[in-house]
Design an enzyme around this catalytic site. Structure first.
Site, short mmCIF file in Angstrom:
data_model
loop_
_atom_site.label_atom_id
_atom_site.label_comp_id
_atom_site.label_asym_id
_atom_site.label_seq_id
_atom_site.Cartn_x
_atom_site.Cartn_y
_atom_site.Cartn_z
N HIS A 136 0.83 -1.21 0.00
CA HIS A 136 0.00 0.00 0.00
C HIS A 136 0.87 1.26 0.00
CE1 HIS A 136 -3.50 2.52 1.19
NE2 HIS A 136 -2.57 3.21 1.82
N GLU A 137 1.88 1.29 0.85
CA GLU A 137 2.73 2.49 0.95
C GLU A 137 3.57 2.68 -0.32
OE1 GLU A 137 2.45 4.81 3.13
OE2 GLU A 137 0.88 3.67 4.09
N HIS A 140 1.56 4.27 -3.10
CA HIS A 140 1.46 5.74 -3.05
C HIS A 140 2.65 6.38 -3.77
CE1 HIS A 140 -2.02 6.57 -0.58
NE2 HIS A 140 -1.57 5.90 0.47
N GLU A 197 -6.26 6.66 -1.72
CA GLU A 197 -6.25 5.49 -0.83
C GLU A 197 -6.75 4.25 -1.56
OE1 GLU A 197 -4.88 5.05 2.08
OE2 GLU A 197 -4.16 7.08 1.76
ZN LIG Z 1 -2.44 5.27 2.21
#
Ligand SMILES: [Zn+2]
Length: 272
Positions: A136-137, A140, A197
């Site tokens: 997830h990170e 980004h 997100e």
């Molecule tokens: Zn996030």
């Protein structure tokens, strides 16, 4: 603030000529700050953060964070290459560090600079949980979400950006601190938008599956995050990454397609 027409035109032309394409969605995104300026700023802020915090090395946990990070980075490269984005990661300098801090948080700065706080490990629970957070990170960073936020900030401030060359180092550094938030002593990332997100959840679950981690664990991780947020110590990760039932439902829905995508890369078994 009202912009003068000429200033507005300059900003507008900068906007038109400074778009990057998101390699995962194919969408054009705003990129007033080129990676050639953003990455060095990120790298020096990252070094400063590591100097001012206690980095853990040589433990099983520290080795796990590095191992998961390396696997996610390899997965990202394979996926990008397979989709015609060779060279996308050329300027990335991956680094993974575990920092002794009870805060429930993890982040990835532009250019692949990752920090996990020890406080998030009990909620990650297993290596696949770490992979879900890492995916997830990293997503980004790969999708340039921080860069988009900085670019939007420049426009809001009416900073004239003629092409990409007019941004002074100092402007770049200040904006980085303001819109990335990492220059602060807390080292807490500012919240991303809901659409960012969701995009990172989707990219992240694909990355973890291609890296060989069970994507079913992504939804389980967010269930634990949700449960943890009710306790005495609200998770920082939760406050900047609003968890909800939609997110858990999305991850549950995407897990089978993430496994199918991983199979294209010869990954047929998934570890927890
Ligand atoms: Zn996030």
């Amino acid at each position: 603030m009202k912009m003068k027409p000429t200033l507005y035109l300059i900003a507008l032309s900068a906007l038109v000529f400074s778009c990057a394409t998101n390699p995962f969605t194919g969408k054009k995104t705003m990129a007033l700050v080129p990676n050639s300026q953003l990455f060095p700023t990120a790298f020096s802020q990252y070094s400063q953060f590591l100097n001012e915090n206690k980095v853990i090395t040589g433990t099983q946990d520290a080795e796990m964070v590095t191992r998961v990070g390396q696997r996610i980075a390899v997965a990202a490269e394979r996926w990008l290459n397979a989709n015609g984005n060779e060279g996308y990661l050329n300027d990335y300098k991956w680094e993974y560090n575990l920092v002794d801090d009870a805060t429930v948080n993890a982040w990835c700065m532009p250019g692949g600079k990752i920090v996990f706080y020890t406080g998030i490990l009990p909620i990650a629970k297993n290596e696949a949980g770490v992979a879900a957070i890492m995916g997830h990170e990293v997503a980004h960073a790969l999708a340039n979400h921080g860069q988009q936020r900085m670019s939007a900030g420049y426009l809001q401030q009416g900073i004239a950006v003629a092409g990409n060359i007019a941004i002074k180092d100092e402007n770049s550094r200040n904006a980085f601190n303001q819109y990335y938030g990492i220059g602060s002593e807390l080292g807490v990332m500012l919240p991303f938008s809901r659409s960012h997100e969701t995009e990172s959840d989707q990219i992240g679950i694909y990355l973890m599956a291609i890296a060989g981690y069970n994507p079913d664990e992504a939804a389980e991780l967010w269930k634990r995050m949700k449960a943890n947020s009710g306790g005495d110590s609200p998770a920082e990760f939760m406050s900047t990454h609003p968890s909800n039932d939609t997110r858990i439902a999305n991850l549950t829905k995407w897990a089978p397609s993430a496994k199918a995508e991983a199979k294209k890369f010869g990954v047929t078994t998934f570890r927890n």
